[in-house]
Each structure stands twice: as structure tokens, then as C-alpha cells.
Design an enzyme around this catalytic site. Structure first.
Site, PDB file in Angstrom:
ATOM      1  N   GLU A 104      65.231  59.477  47.035  1.00 36.45           N
ATOM      2  CA  GLU A 104      65.084  58.186  46.356  1.00 36.45           C
ATOM      3  C   GLU A 104      64.077  57.286  47.073  1.00 36.45           C
ATOM      4  OE1 GLU A 104      69.120  56.763  46.037  1.00 36.45           O
ATOM      5  OE2 GLU A 104      69.667  58.354  44.625  1.00 36.45           O
ATOM      6  N   TYR A 152      67.874  59.011  38.112  1.00 40.94           N
ATOM      7  CA  TYR A 152      69.243  59.324  37.688  1.00 40.94           C
ATOM      8  C   TYR A 152      69.368  60.745  37.121  1.00 40.94           C
ATOM      9  CZ  TYR A 152      71.059  54.569  38.346  1.00 40.94           C
ATOM     10  OH  TYR A 152      71.503  53.385  38.885  1.00 40.94           O
ATOM     11  N   HIS A 210      72.800  49.685  43.330  1.00 38.13           N
ATOM     12  CA  HIS A 210      72.777  51.119  43.575  1.00 38.13           C
ATOM     13  C   HIS A 210      72.571  51.334  45.060  1.00 38.13           C
ATOM     14  CE1 HIS A 210      71.583  55.369  43.377  1.00 38.13           C
ATOM     15  NE2 HIS A 210      70.647  55.031  44.255  1.00 38.13           N
ATOM     16  N   ARG A 252      77.335  51.811  50.951  1.00 38.81           N
ATOM     17  CA  ARG A 252      78.286  52.178  49.888  1.00 38.81           C
ATOM     18  C   ARG A 252      79.580  51.357  50.033  1.00 38.81           C
ATOM     19  NH1 ARG A 252      76.666  55.418  45.582  1.00 38.81           N
ATOM     20  NH2 ARG A 252      78.743  56.329  45.500  1.00 38.81           N
ATOM     21  N   LYS A 300      70.088  45.893  40.634  1.00 39.96           N
ATOM     22  CA  LYS A 300      69.754  46.294  39.269  1.00 39.96           C
ATOM     23  C   LYS A 300      69.368  45.068  38.422  1.00 39.96           C
ATOM     24  CE  LYS A 300      72.975  50.238  39.451  1.00 39.96           C
ATOM     25  NZ  LYS A 300      74.086  50.926  38.743  1.00 39.96           N
ATOM     26  N   ASN A 323      76.870  47.179  37.018  1.00 38.10           N
ATOM     27  CA  ASN A 323      77.590  47.025  38.285  1.00 38.10           C
ATOM     28  C   ASN A 323      76.681  46.603  39.441  1.00 38.10           C
ATOM     29  OD1 ASN A 323      76.293  49.432  38.616  1.00 38.10           O
ATOM     30  ND2 ASN A 323      78.130  50.678  38.879  1.00 38.10           N
ATOM     31  N   THR A 369      82.222  52.626  41.968  1.00 36.74           N
ATOM     32  CA  THR A 369      81.378  52.519  40.765  1.00 36.74           C
ATOM     33  C   THR A 369      81.934  51.572  39.709  1.00 36.74           C
ATOM     34  OG1 THR A 369      80.749  54.812  41.185  1.00 36.74           O
ATOM     35  CG2 THR A 369      80.164  53.915  39.029  1.00 36.74           C
TER      36      THR A 369
HETATM   37  P1  IDP Z   1      77.272  55.010  41.824  1.00 34.53           P
HETATM   38  O1  IDP Z   1      76.221  54.049  41.280  1.00 34.53           O
HETATM   39  O2  IDP Z   1      78.502  54.278  42.279  1.00 34.53           O
HETATM   40  O3  IDP Z   1      76.718  55.975  42.845  1.00 34.53           O
HETATM   41  P2  IDP Z   1      77.236  57.180  39.869  1.00 34.53           P
HETATM   42  O4  IDP Z   1      78.430  58.022  39.526  1.00 34.53           O
HETATM   43  O5  IDP Z   1      76.115  57.819  40.617  1.00 34.53           O
HETATM   44  O6  IDP Z   1      77.775  55.861  40.583  1.00 34.53           O
HETATM   45  O7  IDP Z   1      76.672  56.621  38.474  1.00 34.53           O
HETATM   46  C1  IDP Z   1      75.413  56.011  38.402  1.00 34.53           C
HETATM   47  C2  IDP Z   1      75.512  54.778  37.545  1.00 34.53           C
HETATM   48  O8  IDP Z   1      75.781  55.177  36.216  1.00 34.53           O
HETATM   49  C3  IDP Z   1      76.658  53.830  37.914  1.00 34.53           C
HETATM   50  O9  IDP Z   1      76.330  52.934  38.927  1.00 34.53           O
HETATM   51  C4  IDP Z   1      76.928  53.126  36.591  1.00 34.53           C
HETATM   52  O10 IDP Z   1      76.071  52.001  36.429  1.00 34.53           O
HETATM   53  C5  IDP Z   1      76.564  54.175  35.560  1.00 34.53           C
HETATM   54  N1  IDP Z   1      77.780  54.803  35.037  1.00 34.53           N
HETATM   55  C6  IDP Z   1      78.606  55.660  35.666  1.00 34.53           C
HETATM   56  N2  IDP Z   1      79.620  56.037  34.872  1.00 34.53           N
HETATM   57  C7  IDP Z   1      79.426  55.381  33.689  1.00 34.53           C
HETATM   58  C8  IDP Z   1      80.146  55.358  32.452  1.00 34.53           C
HETATM   59  O11 IDP Z   1      81.175  56.014  32.267  1.00 34.53           O
HETATM   60  N3  IDP Z   1      79.614  54.557  31.480  1.00 34.53           N
HETATM   61  C9  IDP Z   1      78.460  53.826  31.633  1.00 34.53           C
HETATM   62  N4  IDP Z   1      77.773  53.829  32.794  1.00 34.53           N
HETATM   63  C10 IDP Z   1      78.237  54.590  33.802  1.00 34.53           C
END
Ligand code: IDP
Length: 138
Positions: free
Chosen positions: A128, A51, A117, A87, A11, A114, A93
């Protein structure tokens, strides 16, 4: 088990912090093979499609803004159980909960930044990969 493909994004925070090489190195050391790579800045529409499952979440606007804020590196990697393996390398996450040794566990603190992805299922991976690299087989 036959080889599987998955989409990985380094990212914009990973690119700006100079962690692209580190992420690719970890994927390669795990045994995954790089089959596509591109540095690009996402259009808002592409980010919203990518997303789409989070469209109703309160953080959706912030998520789209962040992922379009600068260049990212899109990768397709291949290997046995590539989706689950990637993963695992990424960590969960929330980077504060991600175990040390994982990418998020070692390098990130904020859920919104984070670093990486990775597709979470074969269906997501196919969708994707097609979004980022049309014509490349999932
Ligand atoms: P993942 O990236 O671990 O698969 P997902 O639940 O698919 O997680 O969420 C997509 C992205 O959305 C996450 O990587 C994170 O950057 C962002 N995200 C998830 N939950 C939150 C939140 O509560 N606040 C802000 N960003 C979030």
C-alpha cells in the site's frame, strides 16, 4: 523493536467531516511519526488495486465508489509496531462494535463510512505504501 511503517487513509467521510486533524493528532499523540502525507482523490483503478482483496465481495462496487467520491488524506506513519498500534487506534471495522476511545468507536456508525484505513500486515503495508507513495521505502 525496530521502527515499522504503515499506510493510513483518512477516507472521504473523514475529510468532509473535518476529522483529518483529529486523526493525525491521535496518531501523533500515540507516538507515531508522520513520514508522508497527501490530499488526493483516487482514480477508480487505484482504488480497485488498493482494495483488490475484496474484489469478489458484494460491497466491492460500493466501496470503490465511496473511496473515490472525494478527496482523502493518505499518510505514512512510522514507529515501533506501527501497524498494530494504528489498527488499535482505529478500532474494529464495524464502528458500532468499535470500542469507545477508538477513532471508529468515537466518530462513526456505518461500516461503509468508517473514516479510516490502516494496513493490516507488513506485506499489506509495503504494497500500500508503494501504491500511494512510489519510491518511499515501506
Ligand atoms: P478494515 O478497513 O477494518 O481493514 P476490511 O475488512 O479490510 O476492514 O474492509 C475494507 C473496508 O471495506 C472497510 O473498512 C469498510 O469500509 C468496507 N466494508 C467492509 N465490510 C463491509 C460491508 O459488509 N459493507 C460495506 N462496506 C464494508
Amino acid at each position: 523493536m525496530s521502527a515499522e511503517r504503515t499506510l493510513v487513509l483518512v477516507k472521504p467521510d473523514g475529510v468532509s467531516r473535518g476529522l483529518v486533524g483529529e486523526v493525525i493528532s491521535r496518531l501523533e499523540r500515540k507516538g507515531l511519526t508522520l513520514v508522508a502525507a497527501e490530499l488526493r482523490t483516487l482514480e477508480k483503478a487505484t482504488a480497485e488495486t488498493h482494495y483488490g482483496e475484496h474484489a469478489s465481495k458484494p460491497f466491492f462496487g460500493e466501496l470503490v465508489e465511496f473511496i473515490t467520491s472525494g478527496p482523502l488524506v493518505a499518510l505514512v506513519v512510522e514507529g515501533p509496531r506501527a501497524i498494530e498500534g494504528t489498527r488499535g487506534l482505529m478500532g474494529v471495522t464495524d464502528p458500532v462494535k468499535a470500542v469507545p476511545g477508538s477513532i471508529r468507536g468515537d466518530y462513526a456508525l456505518e461500516i461503509g463510512q468508517n473514516l479510516v484505513h490502516g494496513s493490516d500486515s507488513p506485506e499489506s503495508a509495503a504494497r500500500e505504501i508503494d501504491l500511494f507513495f512510489p519510491g518511499l521505502k515501506g
